[in-house]
Enzyme design. Structure first.
Site, short mmCIF file in Angstrom:
data_model
loop_
_atom_site.label_atom_id
_atom_site.label_comp_id
_atom_site.label_asym_id
_atom_site.label_seq_id
_atom_site.Cartn_x
_atom_site.Cartn_y
_atom_site.Cartn_z
N HIS A 208 1.10 -1.65 0.27
CA HIS A 208 -0.16 -0.34 -0.23
C HIS A 208 1.20 1.31 -0.12
CE1 HIS A 208 -3.93 1.53 1.43
NE2 HIS A 208 -2.94 3.00 1.74
N CYS A 241 -3.64 9.34 5.29
CA CYS A 241 -4.11 9.15 6.66
C CYS A 241 -4.35 10.85 7.47
CB CYS A 241 -3.26 8.66 7.18
SG CYS A 241 -3.50 8.37 9.58
N ASN A 250 -2.60 8.27 -1.74
CA ASN A 250 -1.46 7.30 -2.65
C ASN A 250 -1.51 7.59 -3.66
OD1 ASN A 250 -4.30 6.56 -0.91
ND2 ASN A 250 -3.25 4.85 -0.82
N1 COA Z 1 -16.84 3.63 15.72
C1 COA Z 1 -17.37 4.06 15.75
N2 COA Z 1 -17.59 5.00 16.65
C2 COA Z 1 -16.32 4.31 17.79
C3 COA Z 1 -16.06 3.43 17.56
C4 COA Z 1 -15.66 2.82 15.76
N3 COA Z 1 -14.90 2.28 15.26
N4 COA Z 1 -14.99 2.78 18.42
C5 COA Z 1 -14.78 3.81 19.29
N5 COA Z 1 -16.63 4.76 19.62
C6 COA Z 1 -17.34 4.97 19.64
C7 COA Z 1 -17.34 4.54 21.05
O1 COA Z 1 -18.59 3.80 21.52
C8 COA Z 1 -17.54 5.68 22.07
O2 COA Z 1 -18.77 6.46 21.87
P1 COA Z 1 -19.23 7.19 23.00
O3 COA Z 1 -18.42 8.84 23.31
O4 COA Z 1 -20.52 7.82 22.54
O5 COA Z 1 -19.64 6.47 23.72
C9 COA Z 1 -16.45 6.55 21.48
O6 COA Z 1 -15.80 6.70 19.90
C10 COA Z 1 -14.91 6.48 22.16
O7 COA Z 1 -14.67 5.61 22.40
P2 COA Z 1 -13.31 5.12 22.37
O8 COA Z 1 -12.83 3.29 21.82
O9 COA Z 1 -12.69 5.54 24.27
O10 COA Z 1 -12.48 5.19 21.20
P3 COA Z 1 -11.52 6.54 21.56
O11 COA Z 1 -11.96 7.87 21.43
O12 COA Z 1 -9.74 6.49 21.85
O13 COA Z 1 -11.17 6.49 19.52
C11 COA Z 1 -10.46 5.24 17.58
C12 COA Z 1 -10.85 5.35 18.92
C13 COA Z 1 -9.75 3.28 17.24
C14 COA Z 1 -11.95 4.23 17.58
C15 COA Z 1 -10.35 6.23 16.66
O14 COA Z 1 -9.85 6.81 17.17
C16 COA Z 1 -10.23 6.05 15.10
O15 COA Z 1 -11.79 5.63 14.80
N6 COA Z 1 -9.41 6.14 14.25
C17 COA Z 1 -9.74 6.06 13.34
C18 COA Z 1 -8.51 6.67 12.98
C19 COA Z 1 -8.15 6.32 11.25
O16 COA Z 1 -9.18 6.09 10.70
N7 COA Z 1 -7.48 6.31 10.53
C20 COA Z 1 -7.22 6.54 9.34
C21 COA Z 1 -7.53 5.20 8.92
S1 COA Z 1 -5.86 4.29 8.92
ZN ZN Z 2 -3.01 4.61 2.97
#
Ligand code: COA
Ligand code: ZN
Length: 304
Positions: A208, A241, A250
C-alpha cells in the site's frame, strides 16, 4: 527484468481517498463513484471504514454505504472490504454485512497512538478477539508505517517482523505493508521485501504505497521484481491518513494500470472506466489531483 504476468489491484479510493477529504461527500455521490469503479473490474475494493465519526466524520455513513452496495451488487464477484481500527468497528462492519476487513496497526508506537489511540499490544489484543468472535470474517492486516513514521522517523525491520509474527500468531489471512506517509525509496523497498520474504517464506505480502514524494511508481517497479503481485491504489491519487502529518495521496490507480499494462503485465482493469470517474472527482470532490494520467490528452495514443 523479472516481472509477473499479471497483478491484482485493490482500489482504496473510497476509503483512503475519501477519508482525506474534509468537506462532506454526499453518500449518493460516494456510491455513484464506487459503482463506476466496480464497472472498471476491481475484484476487491475498500469501500469505507468503521471508525469513530469524531475521528473521521467523512466515514459516518459506513453502514449505509455497505448495505446499499451489498443490495445492489450481491451477484457480482467483488469483495467489499472495510477498514476497522478496533473490535467495536469490526462488530459494526460485520453487522452491516462486511465479511472482509482491513485491520490497521502501525509499526511505530507513536503513530498507532495518534491513529487509533491504542498501544500496539492493545491493538493486537482486540485483533485476537475479533478473530475469535467472527470466525468467518476474513482479515487483511494492514501493517502501517513500515517504511517510516511521521513522529519517530526510521522504523526498524525487527519491529516490522514483530508485527508480522503477531499477525501470524493471531491467524490473519493477508498481510499488507503500508508506506503510510510515502517516504519509502526503491532501495528500501527491496531491502525490506528481501528480508521479509526470507523470514516469512509462505506469505505473499501486498503493498500500500503513497506517492507523497513522487517515489510511488518507482517503488512499484522494485516491488514487482521482488515478488509482489498485489498493490493498493486510489483513483485520482486521492488519499492520506488524517493522523499522519505530511501524508499525501496514494499512488493513482490509473497511473499504476497504465504503467504495468504498457509493460505487458495484465490487470483486468478497464482504464477508460477508471478515468471516467476523474471529471466527477475534479468537479465535486478535489479540483486538482496528483494523478498524471488524469491530465494526459487522451487523443494522443502514444504511451497508452
Ligand atoms: N466506530 C464508531 N464509533 C466508535 C468506534 C468505531 N470503530 N470505536 C469506538 N467508538 C465510539 C465509542 O462507542 C465511544 O462512543 P461514545 O463517546 O458515544 O461513548 C467513542 O467512540 C469513544 O470510544 P473509545 O474506545 O474511547 O475510542 P477513542 O475515542 O479512543 O477512539 C478509535 C479510538 C479507534 C475509535 C478512533 O481513534 C478512530 O476511529 N480512529 C480511526 C482513525 C482512522 O480511521 N485513521 C485512518 C485510517 S488508517
Ligand atoms: Zn493509506
Amino acid at each position: 527484468m523479472i516481472l509477473p504476468k499479471s497483478i491484482n489491484i485493490v482500489e482504496v479510493g473510497p476509503r483512503d481517498g475519501f477519508q482525506s477529504i474534509k468537506k462532506w461527500i454526499p453518500t449518493d455521490l460516494k456510491l455513484q463513484i464506487i459503482d463506476k469503479l466496480i464497472e472498471a473490474g476491481f475484484k476487491k475494493m475498500e469501500v469505507t471504514s468503521f471508525v469513530s465519526p469524531k475521528a473521521i466524520p467523512q466515514m459516518k455513513d459506513a453502514k449505509e454505504i455497505v448495505q446499499k452496495l451489498s443490495e445492489k451488487h450481491q451477484n457480482k464477484e467483488i469483495v467489499f472490504n472495510a477498514l476497522v481500527p478496533n473490535l467495536y468497528g469490526a462488530k459494526a462492519a460485520y453487522e452491516s454485512g462486511i465479511r472482509e476487513i482491513t485491520y490497521v496497526i502501525s509499526t511505530s508506537v507513536s503513530h498507532n497512538k495518534a491513529n487509533v489511540r491504542r498501544t500496539r499490544e492493545e491493538s493486537f489484543e482486540e485483533l485476537a478477539k475479533i478473530k475469535e468472535i467472527f470466525s468467518d470474517l476474513k482479515i487483511k492486516f494492514a501493517v502501517a508505517t513500515v517504511f517510516g513514521c511521521p513522529y519517530e522517523g526510521e522504523v526498524k525491520i525487527e519491529e516490522v517482523k514483530w508485527m508480522v509474527q503477531n499477525g501470524i500468531n493471531i491467524g490473519v489471512d493477508e498481510f499488507c505493508l503500508a508506506d503510510t506517509i510515502g517516504v519509502a525509496n526503491p532501495l528500501q523497498i527491496e531491502k525490506v521485501l528481501k528480508e521479509l520474504n526470507a523470514t516469512f517464506k509462505d506469505i505473499a505480502f501486498s503493498l500500500h504505497l503513497h506517492d507523497t514524494r513522487g517515489m510511488g511508481l518507482a517503488n512499484v517497479i522494485t516491488a514487482l521484481q521482488n515478488g509482489v503481485t498485489t498493490f493498493e491504489s486510489a483513483v485520482g491519487g486521492l488519499g492520506g491518513c488524517p493522523f499522519a502529518p505530511g501524508a499525501a495521496g496514494n499512488i493513482a490507480t490509473e497511473d499504476l494500470v497504465n504503467m504495468v499494462e504498457n509493460m505487458g503485465i495484465k490487470t483486468d482493469i478497464n482504464l477508460d472506466k477508471v478515468l471516467s470517474v476523474i471529471p466527477i472527482i475534479k468537479e465535486k470532490i478535489k479540483p486538482v489531483l496528483t494523478s498524471h494520467l488524469a491530465y494526459v490528452d487522451r487523443t494522443c495514443k502514444v504511451g497508452e
